[in-house]
Structures are given as C-alpha cells and as structure tokens.
Write a protein that holds these residues in place. Structure first.
Motif, mmCIF file in Angstrom:
data_model
loop_
_atom_site.group_PDB
_atom_site.id
_atom_site.type_symbol
_atom_site.label_atom_id
_atom_site.label_comp_id
_atom_site.label_asym_id
_atom_site.label_seq_id
_atom_site.Cartn_x
_atom_site.Cartn_y
_atom_site.Cartn_z
ATOM 1 N N GLU A 284 -39.030 -7.609 -41.663
ATOM 2 C CA GLU A 284 -38.723 -6.093 -41.675
ATOM 3 C C GLU A 284 -40.572 -6.120 -41.905
ATOM 4 N N TYR A 285 -41.265 -6.964 -42.838
ATOM 5 C CA TYR A 285 -42.684 -6.507 -42.808
ATOM 6 C C TYR A 285 -43.771 -7.152 -41.723
ATOM 7 N N LEU A 286 -43.428 -8.309 -40.769
ATOM 8 C CA LEU A 286 -43.990 -8.355 -39.359
ATOM 9 C C LEU A 286 -43.760 -6.932 -38.673
ATOM 10 N N ALA A 287 -42.433 -6.602 -38.747
ATOM 11 C CA ALA A 287 -42.880 -5.031 -37.690
ATOM 12 C C ALA A 287 -43.553 -3.910 -38.363
ATOM 13 N N LYS A 288 -43.342 -4.380 -39.803
ATOM 14 C CA LYS A 288 -44.560 -3.024 -40.081
ATOM 15 C C LYS A 288 -45.737 -3.737 -39.385
ATOM 16 N N ILE A 289 -46.007 -4.814 -40.015
ATOM 17 C CA ILE A 289 -47.516 -5.672 -39.448
ATOM 18 C C ILE A 289 -47.746 -5.080 -38.277
ATOM 19 N N TYR A 290 -46.919 -5.132 -37.146
ATOM 20 C CA TYR A 290 -47.187 -5.736 -36.383
ATOM 21 C C TYR A 290 -47.507 -3.954 -35.032
ATOM 22 N N LYS A 291 -46.762 -2.919 -36.279
ATOM 23 C CA LYS A 291 -47.107 -1.647 -35.750
ATOM 24 C C LYS A 291 -48.539 -1.378 -35.974
ATOM 25 N N GLU A 292 -48.787 -2.059 -36.870
ATOM 26 C CA GLU A 292 -50.076 -1.244 -37.996
ATOM 27 C C GLU A 292 -50.977 -1.611 -36.717
ATOM 28 N N VAL A 293 -50.902 -3.039 -36.480
ATOM 29 C CA VAL A 293 -51.847 -3.537 -35.937
ATOM 30 C C VAL A 293 -52.287 -3.140 -34.380
ATOM 31 N N LYS A 294 -51.395 -2.780 -33.722
ATOM 32 C CA LYS A 294 -51.180 -2.435 -32.800
ATOM 33 C C LYS A 294 -51.948 -1.298 -32.358
ATOM 34 N N ARG A 295 -52.140 -0.330 -33.870
ATOM 35 C CA ARG A 295 -53.254 1.090 -33.991
ATOM 36 C C ARG A 295 -52.839 2.238 -32.884
ATOM 37 N N ARG A 296 -50.947 1.959 -32.506
ATOM 38 C CA ARG A 296 -51.110 3.204 -31.660
ATOM 39 C C ARG A 296 -51.234 4.508 -32.357
ATOM 40 N N PRO A 297 -51.644 5.914 -31.653
ATOM 41 C CA PRO A 297 -51.712 7.113 -31.949
ATOM 42 C C PRO A 297 -50.172 6.993 -32.678
ATOM 43 N N VAL A 298 -50.150 8.263 -34.138
ATOM 44 C CA VAL A 298 -48.712 8.202 -34.952
ATOM 45 C C VAL A 298 -47.975 10.003 -33.461
ATOM 46 N N TYR A 299 -49.360 10.104 -33.277
ATOM 47 C CA TYR A 299 -48.711 11.134 -32.273
ATOM 48 C C TYR A 299 -49.507 11.896 -31.161
ATOM 49 N N LEU A 300 -49.112 12.343 -29.860
ATOM 50 C CA LEU A 300 -49.670 12.778 -28.714
ATOM 51 C C LEU A 300 -49.505 14.294 -28.279
ATOM 52 N N ILE A 301 -51.111 14.528 -27.882
ATOM 53 C CA ILE A 301 -50.532 16.536 -28.308
ATOM 54 C C ILE A 301 -50.265 16.358 -26.519
ATOM 55 N N GLY A 302 -49.331 17.366 -26.575
ATOM 56 C CA GLY A 302 -49.136 17.868 -24.262
ATOM 57 C C GLY A 302 -48.943 18.941 -24.308
ATOM 58 N N GLU A 303 -49.485 19.886 -25.625
ATOM 59 C CA GLU A 303 -50.407 21.211 -25.066
ATOM 60 C C GLU A 303 -50.517 22.181 -27.081
ATOM 61 N N SER A 304 -51.966 22.864 -26.596
ATOM 62 C CA SER A 304 -52.227 23.255 -28.258
ATOM 63 C C SER A 304 -52.794 24.091 -28.637
ATOM 64 N N HIS A 305 -52.083 24.886 -29.012
ATOM 65 C CA HIS A 305 -53.650 26.360 -29.478
ATOM 66 C C HIS A 305 -53.578 26.249 -30.928
ATOM 67 N N LEU A 306 -55.554 25.928 -31.376
ATOM 68 C CA LEU A 306 -55.483 25.675 -32.798
ATOM 69 C C LEU A 306 -56.950 26.425 -32.893
ATOM 70 N N PRO A 307 -57.195 26.841 -34.139
ATOM 71 C CA PRO A 307 -58.618 27.631 -34.643
ATOM 72 C C PRO A 307 -59.347 26.602 -33.869
ATOM 73 N N ASN A 308 -60.670 27.504 -33.230
ATOM 74 C CA ASN A 308 -62.060 27.352 -33.064
ATOM 75 C C ASN A 308 -61.266 26.082 -31.238
ATOM 76 N N GLU A 309 -60.993 27.092 -30.957
ATOM 77 C CA GLU A 309 -60.644 25.882 -29.556
ATOM 78 C C GLU A 309 -60.387 27.188 -28.299
ATOM 79 N N ASN A 310 -60.712 26.522 -26.972
ATOM 80 C CA ASN A 310 -60.853 28.089 -25.992
ATOM 81 C C ASN A 310 -59.596 28.010 -25.166
ATOM 82 N N ASP A 311 -58.680 27.161 -25.695
ATOM 83 C CA ASP A 311 -57.617 27.468 -24.734
ATOM 84 C C ASP A 311 -56.693 28.236 -24.905
ATOM 85 N N VAL A 312 -56.140 28.255 -23.610
ATOM 86 C CA VAL A 312 -55.677 29.637 -23.006
ATOM 87 C C VAL A 312 -54.243 29.016 -23.710
ATOM 88 N N ILE A 313 -54.059 30.361 -24.453
ATOM 89 C CA ILE A 313 -52.399 30.451 -24.582
ATOM 90 C C ILE A 313 -51.679 30.960 -23.252
#
Ligand code: UDP
Ligand code: MG
Length: 313
Positions: A284-313
C-alpha cells in the motif's frame, strides 16, 4: 473582500439549479463581500457542463473548470483552491448537503480573526452501518496518526488566503483533504449543523469507495500499519527462537519426537497469512510512493472560463 465559492460537481444536472438559486438567495443578502463561483465540473457525463456554461454566460461572477475526465472530488477541490484568487475560499457540495445559509455565520468567524471555519454535521439519517464504520475510522485515525480528525468535519470550510496557500503548499498527488486541513493547523472555528439529505440526484460514494478512501487517509497520514508489520515480525521471531531452544532441549533430554502434523500446518498457514498481510501493508505504501514519484498532474482541464482569462465562453 472577495469570496470564491468552489463547487465540485459530478453529474449534478438535477440539483445544480436548486443549488444555484439557494446560494444566490443567501449571498445577495451579504453585500459587504464580493462573491464569485468557481464550479469544477469533474468530467460529468450529463448536462452539468452545459448548465455551468450557461451560468457563466448569464453572470459575470460565475467561472468554471471542466476536467478532461472524472478525477474525483479531491482533485476538484484542489483545482478550485489552485485557481481561487479571492481573499477567502469556501468549498461547497453541489447537492445542498452543505447549506449555504451557514455562509453568514462562517464569514462572521473570519471577521473574529479565525483563519478557517469548519461546519460540522451530525450523522442524523445516515445508514447505521456506515456511521459505525466511520466512527471506528475516526477513532483509529486519531489514535495512530499525528493529525486529528473530527467526525462530521468534511470539506465544508471557509478559509482565508493564509490557509489556502498552506493547503496548496502540500503538493502530494494523492490528496486526503480532511487530513491536509488538519495538518496545516491555523485557528479554526467549528460550527455545527444538522445533517440534511441530498436535494436531488444520487450520491457518488459507494461503501467500497468510502472504504478505499479511509485506507487512503490512513496511509497518507500514518505509518503505524508499517510499525505493526515490524512488531508482528519481531514477536513471531522471538516466539520462534524461544520455541527452538525448547525443542533442542526437549530433543536432547527425551529423544526425537515426530508427531505434530496438524500444528505444523496451522503454523505454516498462520505465518504465511501474516507474511502476505505485511507484504500487502508495505505494498500500500509502495503504491503510494509510486504514484507520488510519477508526479502525474492531479487533474487535467478540458475547458475553462476563469477570471483574467480571455477564454471565449
Ligand atoms: N463529486 C465530484 N467528483 C466525484 C464525486 C463527487 O466532484 O468523483 C462532488 C459531487 O458532485 C458533490 C460532492 O462532490 O458536489 C459530494 O459528493 P456526494 O454528494 O456524491 O457525496 P456524499 O455527500 O454522499 O458524501
Ligand atoms: Mg452529498
């Protein structure tokens, strides 16, 4: 003062309109703060993203992030906190189980000088078995880890910038927010509220998912299971050593004695089981270390509309 309301949403088309109007009603009565919504669509497969897009079109203070797929509520909250730019951030469930009517009281706590205000629910109406397991989990967790968790204290929190930055400074990939909030400390005010049923739609948490989440929490904030494995190993080694001496002496005194088939098998099975259990714990701990060292992003954004962004809604 700006308050960002972070709302993780996963297939919440049924409840979103109810949520939005209930929230609007509350915040319109608090003109002294500037509220913004930051909806996180966690890869919903229903019309949730469309609803959010519409809200953003209609209201200049509504923003959203749509993940490329479902990453889980933890990822959604992390994305929300990462992109929140206000002085305060409030995390709210979309299903109205976190009553927006508590917002004024929570803001008051911040005015009193607290860094965080946590709303704590009781477990009225929860399934008995689930409550029992949850209580065992909290008791165990508080005993074996440094962080102290309170039963009923979920993610319904209002935090100031200091606390938000501290939470974000913990960069682990597999996040257990309840533990993180407790770990960072700061002055926290607890207020309690009566548990409410989901306004519409269905829960996304099965019993198995909750169990997995509890295990994740334990391995994220405690190394006690590893110590248990070491303790078991030492105990059985000591026992084996003493038994060996007894056997040698017995053989010398009374000669060789062969019976004991059943007890030998029982012991082999017991020890085999324990070895596998300990391997599993280490795994269990090894799996956790494995996940951490890969440093994959926690999330990936498909589309967004955020403050101070010129995104077209
Ligand atoms: N949620 C999410 N991603 C998920 C599961 C849930 O963003 O993978 C959101 C969900 O839309 C809701 C909140 O997290 O706003 C709490 O989920 P839910 O009500 O299903 O959990 P429960 O209240 O039953 O613990
Ligand atoms: Mg809920």
């Amino acid at each position: 003062m700006k308050v960002d309301i972070i709302v993780p949403c996963y297939n919440e088309e049924q409840v979103l309109p109810l949520f939005f109007s209930a929230c609007e009603e509350v915040i319109r009565k608090i003109p002294s703060y500037e509220f913004r919504y930051l909806f996180i669509d966690d890869g919903s497969k229903d019309t949730t993203p469309l609803i959010l897009k519409n809200y953003a079109k209609q209201h200049p203070y509504v923003y959203y992030i749509s993940f490329s797929r479902n990453f889980g509520k933890e990822a959604a909250m992390y994305a929300g906190l990462t992109h929140a730019t206000g002085d305060y951030a409030l995390i709210l469930d979309a299903d109205l189980q976190h009553p927006p009517t508590l917002i004024p009281e929570m803001l008051k706590a911040m005015e009193e000088g607290y860094d965080c205000c946590t709303a704590i629910r009781n477990r009225a109406g929860d399934p008995k078995l689930r409550t029992w397991f949850s209580q065992r989990f909290y008791r165990l967790m508080n005993r074996i880890s440094d962080v102290k968790l309170k039963d009923g204290a979920g993610d319904f929190r209002l935090m100031n910038r200091k606390m938000i930055d501290a939470v974000l400074s913990l960069e682990e990939v597999s996040r257990f927010s309840k533990g993180i909030f407790s770990y960072v400390g700061f002055r926290n005010k607890e207020i309690s509220y009566e548990n409410v049923e989901r306004a519409a739609g269905t829960t996304k948490w099965s019993f198995f998912k909750l169990f997995r989440y509890a295990l994740d929490g334990i391995t994220s904030f405690s190394t006690f299971p590893l110590k248990c494995a070491a303790f078991l190993g030492s105990f059985f080694s000591l026992f084996a050593f003493v038994y060996l001496i007894v056997l040698v002496i017995k053989t010398l005194v009374t000669g060789i004695d062969v019976p004991g088939y059943a007890s030998t098998i029982a012991l082999i099975l017991l020890l085999g089981g324990l070895i596998l259990l300990c391997l599993g714990i280490v795994g269990e701990y090894l799996a956790k270390i494995y996940k951490e060292v890969k440093r994959r992003p926690v999330y990936l954004i498909g589309e967004s509309h955020l403050p101070n962004e010129n995104d077209v809604i």
